[in-house]
Design a protein around this motif. Structure first.
Motif, PDB file in Angstrom:
ATOM      1  N   MET A   1       0.893  -1.047   0.006  1.00  0.00           N
ATOM      2  CA  MET A   1       0.247  -0.120  -0.028  1.00  0.00           C
ATOM      3  C   MET A   1       0.849   1.151   0.007  1.00  0.00           C
ATOM      4  N   GLN A   2       1.918   1.214   0.731  1.00  0.00           N
ATOM      5  CA  GLN A   2       2.659   2.221   0.994  1.00  0.00           C
ATOM      6  C   GLN A   2       3.428   2.650  -0.353  1.00  0.00           C
ATOM      7  N   VAL A   3       3.932   1.426  -1.144  1.00  0.00           N
ATOM      8  CA  VAL A   3       4.455   1.686  -2.552  1.00  0.00           C
ATOM      9  C   VAL A   3       3.535   2.263  -3.546  1.00  0.00           C
ATOM     10  N   LEU A   4       2.377   1.960  -3.382  1.00  0.00           N
ATOM     11  CA  LEU A   4       1.105   2.605  -4.296  1.00  0.00           C
ATOM     12  C   LEU A   4       0.766   4.109  -4.010  1.00  0.00           C
ATOM     13  N   ILE A   5       0.950   4.449  -2.506  1.00  0.00           N
ATOM     14  CA  ILE A   5       0.593   5.705  -2.286  1.00  0.00           C
ATOM     15  C   ILE A   5       1.953   6.826  -2.772  1.00  0.00           C
ATOM     16  N   ASN A   6       2.946   6.173  -2.391  1.00  0.00           N
ATOM     17  CA  ASN A   6       4.249   6.790  -3.120  1.00  0.00           C
ATOM     18  C   ASN A   6       4.378   7.077  -4.574  1.00  0.00           C
ATOM     19  N   GLY A   7       3.816   6.043  -5.300  1.00  0.00           N
ATOM     20  CA  GLY A   7       4.065   6.057  -6.734  1.00  0.00           C
ATOM     21  C   GLY A   7       2.802   7.111  -7.411  1.00  0.00           C
ATOM     22  N   LEU A   8       1.717   7.147  -6.788  1.00  0.00           N
ATOM     23  CA  LEU A   8       0.518   7.850  -6.925  1.00  0.00           C
ATOM     24  C   LEU A   8       1.014   9.589  -6.856  1.00  0.00           C
ATOM     25  N   GLN A   9       1.800   9.862  -5.798  1.00  0.00           N
ATOM     26  CA  GLN A   9       2.140  11.252  -5.519  1.00  0.00           C
ATOM     27  C   GLN A   9       2.853  11.652  -6.643  1.00  0.00           C
ATOM     28  N   HIS A  10       3.398  11.102  -7.353  1.00  0.00           N
ATOM     29  CA  HIS A  10       4.367  11.384  -8.405  1.00  0.00           C
ATOM     30  C   HIS A  10       3.442  11.706  -9.748  1.00  0.00           C
ATOM     31  N   PHE A  11       2.209  11.320  -9.883  1.00  0.00           N
ATOM     32  CA  PHE A  11       1.285  11.463 -10.897  1.00  0.00           C
ATOM     33  C   PHE A  11       0.093  12.550 -10.604  1.00  0.00           C
ATOM     34  N   ALA A  12      -0.171  12.465  -9.483  1.00  0.00           N
ATOM     35  CA  ALA A  12      -1.308  13.316  -8.747  1.00  0.00           C
ATOM     36  C   ALA A  12      -0.768  14.652  -8.399  1.00  0.00           C
ATOM     37  N   SER A  13      -1.493  15.556  -8.873  1.00  0.00           N
ATOM     38  CA  SER A  13      -1.149  17.285  -8.376  1.00  0.00           C
ATOM     39  C   SER A  13      -1.360  17.157  -6.880  1.00  0.00           C
ATOM     40  N   VAL A  14      -2.421  16.668  -6.307  1.00  0.00           N
ATOM     41  CA  VAL A  14      -2.694  16.889  -4.876  1.00  0.00           C
ATOM     42  C   VAL A  14      -2.443  15.644  -4.240  1.00  0.00           C
ATOM     43  N   ASN A  15      -1.864  16.012  -3.101  1.00  0.00           N
ATOM     44  CA  ASN A  15      -1.535  15.129  -2.061  1.00  0.00           C
ATOM     45  C   ASN A  15      -2.581  13.783  -1.887  1.00  0.00           C
ATOM     46  N   VAL A  16      -2.183  12.601  -2.268  1.00  0.00           N
ATOM     47  CA  VAL A  16      -3.238  11.538  -2.401  1.00  0.00           C
ATOM     48  C   VAL A  16      -3.232  10.558  -0.879  1.00  0.00           C
ATOM     49  N   LYS A  17      -2.209  11.044  -0.378  1.00  0.00           N
ATOM     50  CA  LYS A  17      -2.075  10.227   0.984  1.00  0.00           C
ATOM     51  C   LYS A  17      -3.268  10.220   1.893  1.00  0.00           C
ATOM     52  N   PRO A  18      -3.819  11.457   2.235  1.00  0.00           N
ATOM     53  CA  PRO A  18      -4.867  11.240   3.026  1.00  0.00           C
ATOM     54  C   PRO A  18      -6.097  10.618   2.557  1.00  0.00           C
ATOM     55  N   LYS A  19      -6.345  10.438   1.244  1.00  0.00           N
ATOM     56  CA  LYS A  19      -7.444   9.882   0.653  1.00  0.00           C
ATOM     57  C   LYS A  19      -7.174   8.192   0.675  1.00  0.00           C
ATOM     58  N   LEU A  20      -5.992   7.864   0.643  1.00  0.00           N
ATOM     59  CA  LEU A  20      -5.529   6.692   0.357  1.00  0.00           C
ATOM     60  C   LEU A  20      -5.524   5.889   1.920  1.00  0.00           C
ATOM     61  N   GLN A  21      -5.383   6.984   3.080  1.00  0.00           N
ATOM     62  CA  GLN A  21      -5.360   6.610   4.271  1.00  0.00           C
ATOM     63  C   GLN A  21      -6.904   5.921   4.664  1.00  0.00           C
ATOM     64  N   ILE A  22      -7.814   6.273   3.958  1.00  0.00           N
ATOM     65  CA  ILE A  22      -9.136   5.757   4.179  1.00  0.00           C
ATOM     66  C   ILE A  22      -9.202   4.265   3.447  1.00  0.00           C
TER      67      ILE A  22
END
Length: 80
Positions: free
Chosen positions: A1-22
């Motif tokens: 899950m952490q790898v997915l979060i880190n990978g998505l942060q490179h593509f998304a303009s907003v911080n996706v971490k709070p949303k992926l925490q859910i």
């Protein structure tokens, strides 16, 4: 899950971490003992009742809960 979060942060303009925490919290709930689901449902109002009921039905099926156990947990959650 952490790898997915880190990978998505490179593509998304907003911080996706709070949303992926859910999402991560929901996934981790699968591994709870059956006695913890009512407490978990009470503590996590960010999920709809239908999402929680779906999780309980999935867990009950995958972990082979007795029908009575599943119904008791669902009734307690419905009463919240």
């Amino acid at each position: 899950m952490q790898v997915l979060i880190n990978g998505l942060q490179h593509f998304a303009s907003v911080n996706v971490k709070p949303k992926l925490q859910i999402v991560e919290t929901f996934i981790k709930a699968y591994y709870l003992p059956e006695t913890e689901y009512v407490h978990w449902a009470r503590a996590h109002s960010e999920y709809s009742k239908s999402q929680i009921m779906g999780l309980i039905n999935l867990v009950a099926t995958m972990k082979g809960w007795k029908r009575k156990t599943r119904l008791e947990v669902l009734e307690k959650i419905e009463a919240l």
